[in-house]
Structure formats: structure tokens, C-alpha cells
Enzyme design. Structure first.
Site, PDB file in Angstrom:
ATOM      1  CD  GLN A 128      -2.848   1.002   2.440  1.00  0.00           C
ATOM      2  OE1 GLN A 128      -2.402   0.974   3.570  1.00  0.00           O
ATOM      3  NE2 GLN A 128      -4.130   0.933   2.173  1.00  0.00           N
ATOM      4  N   GLY A 129       0.834   2.003  -1.094  1.00  0.00           N
ATOM      5  CA  GLY A 129       1.609   3.239  -1.186  1.00  0.00           C
ATOM      6  C   GLY A 129       0.743   4.455  -0.928  1.00  0.00           C
ATOM      7  CD  GLU A 246      -9.626  -3.147   7.000  1.00  0.00           C
ATOM      8  OE1 GLU A 246      -9.522  -1.947   7.268  1.00  0.00           O
ATOM      9  OE2 GLU A 246      -8.807  -3.997   7.286  1.00  0.00           O
TER      10      GLU A 246
END
Lengths: 385, 309
Positions: A128-129, A246
Site C-alpha cells: 500500500q503506497g 473492512e
């Protein structure tokens, strides 16, 4: 208000439990925490087994290759895998929980066909950037630039706190494509191959002594425009989609694990005599009550997600994270009390857990940012100037 | 699994909230404070007529036939409205003490440690005693919870150095319903703090725009929401450990939130005119009723040790 599971849910649990009992003894030994290639192979091997047994992408929509499971089935899956001591999602975390669901929701047919099956099969790892050195909790102030050049974006800048960067194949990258737009506009979501020329990864050492994350430097990295997910300058909205997947289940396995740790702590305290200290004993009792309530709060949030049509999470996420991250730190501080001077030894697993628990009130939005979110978005208090 | 309240349960809670807003709103609360009337017999009978005390009594015995989850939602509303009087003891006495179910009798209980009994002067009966004992009045911290010191409790101890008469059979439900009152108070003080923080201006803006105030309010909501799930879950499972956790967390939420609400109110919070002190004082009283934090923690610790096998 009902806490009993339906017959279907109980069947699901029983089948899963039987499968776990069969498959877990066949797994190879876990690699050491700093052996990243070993961890990658181990995590992908587990993902492959899940895929073959039909448990891969359980909560993903069916048309994205997932099982379309209800939030409650996903809760049961996370609870049972943790109880059985199955491997954690590990290196597959970003692909399964962030990038994959985002591509499923926002990607083109070609993008879904290219990227989703390898995540489910356990062939490719994503990282994840998002975070940057000067952005931190103010994610939208990111500065990594992407400039159009023909059919490519040319990217320069840097990212930080990138978990699994050393062994990732792809990066979900947020870049600024319009520096003149207000900071929440002008952001674009790209899929960047980690072996592209100009990508440099430098591991960072945590205070626990391990290399859990890395810095990433991007020097004129070229990414095809075709690998953009969503519209140009619409990346903030796409990111909010990412973060909404989520559904209150982010910490299910951890809550189960914390309750087990509490039981082990009590047994250890009983054995070494610390149990006779009423202050410590009462503290353990209180934590047991708190983690029980946090488990119920998880079930509450999952029930709420199950009722909402779009699966968009309710207010529970920030409330849960605030309560849980502090309770987790208190749990391991209490573990140190149970161990006494022995807690100074890094050979104690609880000591390493104590160190890593320090990240919980920082990662994924600090407690201070979470309180702002709760105060402004839930309680409706005015924004500060 | 669906842990959310059903439509019927939500309707019940909303109905009780409306009833109490009409019958025991802020003016009524302040009036009872001025006159020192902790138990308003008229209100007591109206609560009885609405099924407040007979809620869990079987329909065959003239009750409403509902369960603990519904009772918890109803008591949450009573806690929110700061209704004074021995609500929990009278509810527990329904079907045991004549008149309790209908609200024509006021019933207190031996639910405090030491030799203190709440609402003794107003009680027609005391749960756990064959007759209302004599007692000396004691000045109470909560102006709407009068206290008496009695010569003897009558019953044996419970192992924690406190006498409980023969109230032990009611102890679990008493602790849970008291936790529900605490929960209602904790939720109410969040609202009071947020409203005040949004209205009160200092340095040219509402004080709620300051992070220091925001973070107090956010912390209050977190306490209340964790307590809420603990109380609801305990009502569903009726597990003694979960009941103890519910009481522990709800006591903490009610006391902690009232304190923080008082802080948000600044100097106003320290006055008799603001209602905040009433929430705090009542929360202190309830923390001593049925099951204290220390007792809950010890019970949970023993259960934890058992669970560790």
C-alpha cells in the site's frame, strides 16, 4: 438482539473447523519474522490452500471471484482461523483487504481479470503506497507527483511505512495528478508494478528491532494510464471505497488472540505467585471484561454491516479502534507486570508483543485523529480552524 | 446472528423515552430536587401502569412477559431521564411483593454495602427483609437518593464482607438493570456535553472546535458504546461474567462521562443549576449497588483463571 448463530452459520463453522483440523498439521514451519522471502512463500502457500478449499476472498463479491459471504460468515472465518492457530493473512493483507476489493468495485473488466485472480490464488502480493513522510495522518496532503506523458504517468516522490514492500509485486499507489486542485481532489489511484525501473525500496527498522515496513523512493517511474483505477483526480473517493471494505472485521482475529493471551497470563500469574497480588488480579479481571465487551462490539458492528445494504460501515470502526488499541497496550503492560524483571528479556514473546503494541495507537490513523473523526463526524462538533 | 435491536425493541425504547420526556422532563426533575421528593407516588403508579415494573412478569401473572433485553432498554431510558427512586428493587419485587408490579408499592433492597439502605423512608417493603427495618437518616451525597443506616441487615454475608440479606437471588438481574441505568446516564451526559460544547463560545468560536474538548467528548462516546454492547450482550446471554463486566464498564462509563461532562461545562458544571452533578452523584450511588467494581473484577478474574483451564 440475538447472539445465536443460524443453522447455516453453524454448518459453515463446523465445515471450516473440520477443514482446519485436517490442513493445519500439514503446514510447514513458520519462517522467522525477518525472513521476508520465507514469509512471502509461507503466506502465499496458505492463500493457495484457502483458494483450493474455496475459502479465498470469502467476503468478496461473487462476480469478482469471491464467495459473497455475509459479514457474519466472514466473522466466523476470522474467529475460527485464529482459534485454530492458522496463519494470519500476512503478506496478502493489502491484496485481499484493500487493493482487491477496490479493483472489484472500481476497476474495468480487464483490470479485474488481470489483478484479482492472482490475489485469490496466492500468486501475487500487493503493498500500500498511501503514507508519505510529510503527510502522515493528513493523508490527503500527499505530494508524490504523476505527470502524463503519452500513454504513461511519470511518477516521482516517496512513500513510507509501506508494509511488505520488499516482497510485493504490485503497489496500490496514491499520486497527485493535479497540484492546483484542492487537496482532496487532484489525487489518482494507480497500480504500480514494484519491479518498474526507478522504484527503490529501503527497509525501516522498527523499535521492536524488526523490519516490518519500508521506505519507497519513486524516481521517474512509468505506469501506463491503463493501470489507473477510477478516473483521473478521483482517487480520494476510490480510496474511501478501499477503506470501507473492512466492515468492522479488521481486528477480529486479534481480539480472539488477546483473549487467549489473557488466559495464558492468568495461568502464568497463578504459577509464579503474582496472582496473589489483588491489584494485579483485579487488573486482569478488568481486562477480561473489557476484551469480552470488545468481542461483543465486533459482533455488534458486524450485525450493523449485515443490515446496511451497501455494506458501508457504521460509526463502529473509529470507536472500536480507539478502545481496542488502548486495551491492547494495557494488556501487554499487564503482561510485563506478571513477568516482572523477566519482561526485560527479548526472548519473552510477550515483550515483543508489548513493543509492537505501541504501533496500534498510531497506525491507520492515530488515536488523536480517530477522536477528531468521532467528535466531528459522529457527534457533529464543529471543525477547528 | 443479528445483535441489533429488533423493531419491536426499538419501538419499546422510543415509547418509554417519550413517556419519560412527558412525565419526568427537566422541569419535573428540578421540581423534585426543590421539594426533596425522591419518590413521586403518582409517577410510580404511572410507571406501573405502563408496565415498567411488571415487564418481565409472565402474562399469566398479570405481567408483560418480556425478557431482560427489553428490560435493559427500558431501564436505559430511566437512567437517561435520571428518574429517582428504587426502580430496580421495585422491578425485581414484581410478583414477590404485593403492589410492586402495579407501582402501588415502593420497594427498596439491601443492595448497598455496609449498613446503608436507600429510600428506606419511602419504602413499603425492603427486598430481603420480612419487615421494613428501622434506620437513622444519613445525609446522602445524591439529593434524590435518601439514605438510612440500619442496625442490622438480617441476612448473612456474601463472602466479600457485605451483607445482602436474602437478596442474592436478585443479584445478577439487579446488577444488570443498574448497569442499564448507568448506561442511560452515560449516553445522556455525552449529549449534554456535546450540546454545551456546540453552544458555548470562547475565543470567538464554540469550545467544541477545540481539540482538547473534542477529545473529551469522543472519549465519552467510546466509553458509552463499549458499555452499551457489554450491557446488551449480558442481557442476551445472562452469563454471570458478562453481567459483572457490564456493571463494571457501565459504572465506569457513567462516572467517567459525568466527570468529563462536568469538565466540558467548566464553571457552570460546578453549579447546582447544571444537571451534571446529579448524573455524577447518582452514578456514584449506583456504583455501590448490587455489585461494586472490585467485586466484578474479582469475579471476572476467577472466571478468567477457570477459562485458562
Amino acid at each position: 438482539m440475538d447472539l445465536t448463530y443460524t443453522e447455516e452459520e453453524q454448518d459453515f463453522r463446523a465445515r471450516l473447523r473440520a477443514w482446519l483440523a485436517k490442513v493445519l498439521p500439514e503446514l510447514p514451519a513458520r519462517p522467522s519474522p525477518d525472513d521476508w522471502p520465507g514469509r512471502r512463500a509461507y503466506d502465499l502457500g496458505w492463500q493457495r490452500r484457502l483458494y483450493e478449499a474455496g475459502y479465498a476472498g470469502l467476503h468478496w463479491p461473487v462476480d469478482a471471484g469471491g464467495r459473497g459471504a455475509t459479514p457474519t460468515q466472514h466473522l466466523i472465518f476470522l474467529e475460527e482461523t485464529e482459534r485454530a492457530g492458522a496463519p494470519y493473512v500476512g503478506a496478502n493483507f493489502v491484496g485481499l483487504l484493500h487493493a482487491g476489493p477496490t479493483i472489484a468495485a472500481e476497476g474495468t473488466a480487464a483490470q479485474r481479470a488481470r489483478w484479482l485472480p492472482p490475489v485469490l490464488r496466492g500468486d501475487e502480493v500487493w503493498c500500500q503506497g498511501f503514507s508519505e513522510p510529510d503527510a502522515g495522518s493528513d493523508l490527503a496532503s500527499l505530494r508524490t507527483r504523476a505527470v502524463r506523458d503519452g500513454d504513461d504517468y511519470v511518477i516521482s516522490g516517496s512513500k513510507i511505512w509501506t508494509s511488505h514492500a520488499e516482497v510485493a509485486d504490485w503497489c496500490e499507489l496514491l499520486v497527485r495528478t493535479d497540484p492546483d486542485a484542492p487537496k482532496h481532489r487532484g489525487i489518482t489511484w494507480l497500480a504500480m508494478p514494484m519491479d518498474a525501473p526507478g522504484v527503490t525500496v529501503r527497509p525501516l527498522r522498527t523499535l521492536a528491532g524488526s523490519t516490518e515496513f519500508a521506505e519507497m523512493f519513486l524516481d521517474d517511474v512509468r505506469v501506463p494510464v491503463a493501470d489507473r483505477v477510477g478516473a483521473e483526480n478521483d482517487g480520494w473517493r476510490v480510496t474511501m471505497v478501499t477503506l470501507s471494505f473492512e466492515r468492522g472485521t479488521a481486528f477480529v482475529g486479534e481480539v480472539v488472540a488477546c483473549r487467549r493471551t489473557l488466559g495464558e497470563l492468568a495461568r502464568t500469574a497463578k504459577a509464579n505467585g503474582r496472582w496473589d497480588d489483588p491489584v494485579l488480579r483485579r487488573r486482569l479481571g478488568r481486562l477480561y471484561g473489557e476484551f469480552g465487551a470488545l468481542w461483543r462490539l465486533t459482533q455488534w458492528n458486524v450485525s450493523e454491516a449485515g443490515r446496511s445494504a451497501g455494506g458501508v460501515p457504521g460509526i463502529g470502526g473509529s470507536v472500536f479502534k480507539l478502545a481496542y488499541s488502548h486495551a491492547r497496550q494495557e494488556l501487554y503492560d499487564t503482561a510485563a507486570e506478571v513477568l516482572g524483571a523477566q519482561s526485560l528479556s527479548l526472548e519473552e514473546e510477550w515483550t515483543l508483543d508489548r513493543l509492537s503494541s505501541l504501533s496500534y495507537t498510531i497506525a491507520a490513523g492515530t488515536s488523536q485523529i480517530q477522536r477528531n473523526i468521532v467528535a466531528e463526524r459522529i457527534l457533529g462538533l464543529p471543525k477547528g480552524r | 446472528m443479528d445483535f441489533q435491536p429488533t423493531e419491536d425493541q426499538k419501538d419499546l425504547r422510543a415509547g418509554v423515552r417519550d413517556l419519560l420526556a412527558g412525565r419526568y422532563g427537566r422541569e419535573a426533575l428540578r421540581a423534585s430536587l426543590d421539594t426533596g421528593t425522591a419518590v413521586d407516588r403518582g409517577l410510580w403508579r404511572e410507571l406501573g401502569a405502563a408496565g415498567f415494573f411488571a415487564l418481565r412478569l409472565p402474562e399469566s401473572e398479570g405481567g408483560v412477559g418480556l425478557g431482560l433485553p427489553e428490560a435493559v432498554l427500558v431501564f436505559e431510558e430511566a437512567g437517561r431521564a435520571l428518574v429517582p427512586g428504587p426502580l430496580v428493587a421495585t422491578h425485581l419485587a414484581a410478583g414477590v411483593v404485593p403492589g410492586a408490579a402495579a407501582g402501588t408499592a415502593v420497594v427498596s433492597a439491601f443492595d448497598l454495602g455496609g449498613r446503608l439502605v436507600a429510600h428506606l423512608g419511602e419504602a413499603d417493603a425492603v427486598l430481603g427483609a420480612s419487615a421494613v427495618p428501622a434506620g437513622e437518616p444519613v445525609r446522602s451525597v445524591d439529593p434524590l437518593t435518601p439514605l438510612h443506616r440500619v442496625a442490622s441487615y438480617g441476612g448473612g454475608g456474601d463472602g466479600n464482607g457485605r451483607s445482602v440479606g436474602d437478596c442474592s437471588a436478585f443479584r445478577e438481574a439487579g446488577a444488570l438493570l443498574t448497569a442499564a441505568l448507568q448506561l442511560g446516564s452515560a449516553l445522556r451526559t455525552v449529549e449534554l456535553a456535546v450540546r454545551y460544547a456546540g453552544e458555548r463560545e470562547q475565543f470567538g468560536q464554540p469550545i467544541g472546535a477545540f481539540q482538547a474538548v473534542k477529545h473529551l467528548c469522543a472519549g465519552m462516546l467510546v466509553r458509552a458504546e463499549v458499555a452499551r454492547t457489554a450491557v446488551y450482550a449480558a442481557a442476551v446471554t445472562q452469563d454471570p461474567g458478562e453481567v459483572a463486566a457490564a456493571k463494571l464498564l457501565a459504572d465506569g462509563a457513567a462516572v467517567g462521562n459525568a466527570r468529563d461532562c462536568l469538565q466540558v461545562h467548566g464553571g457552570m458544571g460546578f453549579t447546582w443549576e447544571a444537571d451534571v452533578h446529579l448524573h455524577l452523584k447518582r452514578a456514584w450511588v449506583r456504583s455501590e449497588q448490587w455489585r461494586t467494581a472490585g467485586e466484578a473484577e474479582e469475579l471476572l478474574a476467577q472466571e478468567l483463571l477457570g477459562s485458562a483451564g
